[in-house]
Design a protein around this motif. Sequence first.
Motif, mmCIF file in Angstrom:
data_model
loop_
_atom_site.group_PDB
_atom_site.id
_atom_site.type_symbol
_atom_site.label_atom_id
_atom_site.label_comp_id
_atom_site.label_asym_id
_atom_site.label_seq_id
_atom_site.Cartn_x
_atom_site.Cartn_y
_atom_site.Cartn_z
ATOM 1 N N THR A 72 0.822 -1.154 -0.010
ATOM 2 C CA THR A 72 0.092 -0.117 0.133
ATOM 3 C C THR A 72 0.979 1.290 0.077
ATOM 4 O O THR A 72 0.574 2.200 -0.963
ATOM 5 C CB THR A 72 -1.025 -0.051 1.418
ATOM 6 O OG1 THR A 72 -1.802 -1.202 1.385
ATOM 7 C CG2 THR A 72 -1.839 1.104 1.187
ATOM 8 N N THR A 76 0.968 3.930 -2.847
ATOM 9 C CA THR A 76 0.649 5.379 -2.675
ATOM 10 C C THR A 76 1.787 6.511 -3.048
ATOM 11 O O THR A 76 1.504 7.309 -4.014
ATOM 12 C CB THR A 76 0.261 5.732 -1.226
ATOM 13 O OG1 THR A 76 0.790 4.927 -0.414
ATOM 14 C CG2 THR A 76 -1.471 5.732 -0.977
ATOM 15 N N SER A 222 -7.029 6.276 -3.245
ATOM 16 C CA SER A 222 -5.725 4.800 -3.661
ATOM 17 C C SER A 222 -6.446 3.733 -3.049
ATOM 18 O O SER A 222 -6.065 2.506 -3.496
ATOM 19 C CB SER A 222 -4.738 5.334 -3.283
ATOM 20 O OG SER A 222 -4.352 5.746 -1.741
ATOM 21 N N PHE A 223 -7.083 3.881 -1.843
ATOM 22 C CA PHE A 223 -7.595 2.560 -1.262
ATOM 23 C C PHE A 223 -8.472 1.880 -2.065
ATOM 24 O O PHE A 223 -8.711 0.706 -1.694
ATOM 25 C CB PHE A 223 -8.177 3.063 0.114
ATOM 26 C CG PHE A 223 -7.233 3.465 1.249
ATOM 27 C CD1 PHE A 223 -6.655 2.492 1.785
ATOM 28 C CD2 PHE A 223 -6.906 4.606 1.372
ATOM 29 C CE1 PHE A 223 -5.568 2.802 3.045
ATOM 30 C CE2 PHE A 223 -6.070 5.071 2.221
ATOM 31 C CZ PHE A 223 -5.347 4.118 3.028
ATOM 32 N N LYS A 224 -9.316 2.330 -2.862
ATOM 33 C CA LYS A 224 -10.311 1.932 -3.744
ATOM 34 C C LYS A 224 -9.801 1.045 -4.941
ATOM 35 O O LYS A 224 -10.641 0.429 -5.441
ATOM 36 C CB LYS A 224 -11.231 3.006 -4.200
ATOM 37 C CG LYS A 224 -12.112 3.628 -2.975
ATOM 38 C CD LYS A 224 -13.362 4.668 -3.683
ATOM 39 C CE LYS A 224 -13.952 5.267 -2.751
ATOM 40 N NZ LYS A 224 -14.527 6.545 -3.267
ATOM 41 N N LEU A 243 -3.200 -6.340 -1.213
ATOM 42 C CA LEU A 243 -3.423 -4.972 -0.184
ATOM 43 C C LEU A 243 -4.175 -5.456 1.030
ATOM 44 O O LEU A 243 -4.789 -6.205 1.487
ATOM 45 C CB LEU A 243 -4.351 -4.100 -1.098
ATOM 46 C CG LEU A 243 -3.749 -3.753 -2.453
ATOM 47 C CD1 LEU A 243 -4.818 -2.997 -3.334
ATOM 48 C CD2 LEU A 243 -2.665 -2.931 -2.531
ATOM 49 N N GLN A 245 -7.070 -4.472 2.129
ATOM 50 C CA GLN A 245 -8.640 -4.903 2.083
ATOM 51 C C GLN A 245 -8.499 -6.614 1.751
ATOM 52 O O GLN A 245 -9.143 -7.286 2.472
ATOM 53 C CB GLN A 245 -9.398 -4.392 0.964
ATOM 54 C CG GLN A 245 -10.784 -4.671 0.938
ATOM 55 C CD GLN A 245 -11.517 -3.991 2.112
ATOM 56 O OE1 GLN A 245 -11.315 -3.011 2.621
ATOM 57 N NE2 GLN A 245 -12.247 -4.962 2.978
ATOM 58 N N THR A 267 -4.695 2.097 11.020
ATOM 59 C CA THR A 267 -4.773 2.568 9.713
ATOM 60 C C THR A 267 -5.453 4.119 9.909
ATOM 61 O O THR A 267 -5.106 5.079 9.372
ATOM 62 C CB THR A 267 -5.820 1.760 9.018
ATOM 63 O OG1 THR A 267 -5.153 0.200 9.089
ATOM 64 C CG2 THR A 267 -5.768 2.297 7.475
ATOM 65 N N VAL A 271 -3.785 7.504 8.555
ATOM 66 C CA VAL A 271 -4.425 8.714 7.682
ATOM 67 C C VAL A 271 -4.510 9.871 8.379
ATOM 68 O O VAL A 271 -4.381 10.679 7.828
ATOM 69 C CB VAL A 271 -5.697 7.945 7.278
ATOM 70 C CG1 VAL A 271 -6.857 8.883 6.680
ATOM 71 C CG2 VAL A 271 -5.789 6.619 6.517
ATOM 72 N N PRO B 128 -10.706 5.646 5.203
ATOM 73 C CA PRO B 128 -11.137 4.463 3.931
ATOM 74 C C PRO B 128 -11.842 3.384 4.581
ATOM 75 O O PRO B 128 -12.044 3.421 5.786
ATOM 76 C CB PRO B 128 -9.603 4.116 3.841
ATOM 77 C CG PRO B 128 -8.942 4.251 4.859
ATOM 78 C CD PRO B 128 -9.109 5.507 5.534
ATOM 79 N N GLN B 130 -11.418 0.524 4.844
ATOM 80 C CA GLN B 130 -10.493 -0.324 5.771
ATOM 81 C C GLN B 130 -10.841 -0.075 7.416
ATOM 82 O O GLN B 130 -10.837 -0.691 8.067
ATOM 83 C CB GLN B 130 -9.184 -0.313 5.461
ATOM 84 C CG GLN B 130 -8.525 -1.197 4.185
ATOM 85 C CD GLN B 130 -9.248 -0.502 2.951
ATOM 86 O OE1 GLN B 130 -9.674 0.386 2.841
ATOM 87 N NE2 GLN B 130 -8.136 -0.919 1.773
#
Lengths: 286, 282
Positions: A72, A76, A222-224, A243, A245, A267, A271, B128, B130
């Motif tokens: 990840t 990014t 970017s997480f999507k 990733l 997810q 996380t 963020v 996100p 997550q």
Amino acid sequence: MERKQRRGFGQMWIFWAFLLPNLLGVLIFTLVPMLRVLLSSFQTAVGGHWVGFQNYATVLQNSAFRLAVANTTRFTLICIPILLVISLGLALGLRALPGIGVRLRSAFLMPMAVPAASVVLVWKVLFHEQGLLNGILISITGEGVRWMDTDASFWMLVISYLWRNLGYTTVLWTAGLAAIPESIYEAARVDGAQGWQVLRYITLPSLKGTGYTIDVLSLLNSFKVFREAWLVEGDYPQQSMYLMQHLYNNWFRELDFDKIAAASVMTSLVVFVLIGLLGKAWDKKE
Amino acid sequence: MNKVQKILLGMALAGLALMLCFPIWFGITGAFSSQWELETNLAPVFTGTEEMVTWSFLPQAPTLEPLVQVLMDAPEFFVMFWNSVTITLGILAGQLLVGVPAAWALAQLPLPGKGKILSGYIVLMLMPFQVLMYPQYLVVRDLGLLDTLGAVILPAVFSTFPVFLLHRFFLAIPGEILEAARIDGAGELRIFWQIGIPLGMPGVMAVGILSFLDSWNLIEQPMTYLKTKSLWPLSLFLPQIQLKDIGMGFAAALLMLIPALLLFISGQEYLEQGIALSGGKD
């Protein structure tokens, strides 16, 4: 002042009535459970015994977690600068072409409307070892790339992300460009600034605020990219596109809720800190 | 920039635009190709032969057969399509119902502490999935909604992005108009309904379109909260289609693409306004 006093209890209540249904929903569905997860990240999944930071330690030592974090981060760090630079170039280019620029912008934006699932077959054909993309690559370089089962699958993600977000980010830059007052440009021209000088000393510095928001929104998007990864390669993809997810889904299946809780808290902290750091970085840049 | 430079720039950008739109075109033409033509063109994918995949700009023998097949012979397609529609419209209706008044309050009403609430909303909006997945799973489970469409719809209804974006649009309405209406004795509800909504309509449209595109495309949420296959939306169904049904796969993909593309084309003006405002400076 006088008006403020006339707003009695009844008036205030009406104001709150607009906000409360939403605010309560946000509290119930997001904020309160997030606090619950914070709490449970210090407990065992079964029984809820207090274990301090043990879940965090377990997660940090977990090799799958490390792989997902590394992928990840790499993703990014590579994607967002590329996206920002290309889309800024596009926004500047489109602005130089009044008329046709607007039409082209629509074309750039269109991928954003396309549901990931409805192009999954196209992606499979494009990135197949004997697919269309390799057809082009072979005719140029004489050599294809094994997109699906080598490290190159990481680049498939990069391409997917750029494809989907290029137009969106270009529109964001365009709005930032439009917000720069014409008078600054005129003043610069009077002072004899030209072409690149205007870009370097007027346009770019004026875009700092826009750059910050675009950074944050691009990070969020970017997480999507998990969607493309999952649609093309399923639950257990090539290592370089594993990733966060994917990891969460695996933990979920195995009911490792203590790990999920600790990972979620970390996380969200990352963020949160990143948003703050990006703000600082863009503020300092000249 | 002189004329030649402009033409060259235009050509370069047009070339890039074509490249970006190519996968969409590819998908659309695929839906009008026969199973036979697809199998021939994509033979390497099917049989692992050595040659390369081929594709023609237009189908050599355009046919409606796969589309008809999906619409006539694939009842599960309808179930999934309907699930997607229910999820999307449910989210949209909920967001507008509770989100529009909230955005109005945050933009135009003198609530104490609304700056802090707004900051909180922005932070949540940037989290996100997550981060939100496990918290929302807990609520949905406790409400007994697991494995129902409500598990996907309700948390999304209370996502904070629509409120934030709408609030940006509402902020642009000058406060004097509202003060004048208040002095004339209009109630808050009426001011909201007769001034706020009409003047903020572009914002409602922008949020509606962005939310539609987002909800129509949901993958992580249904994947986590829905176990029963008959509840799945199209986005989980499409990847399940086997290569031997690739004709139907392209056709089903097109049917999923059409609503999103139509909305994009008809509402593009609002969409661009919405994107621009979501990135504007505070």
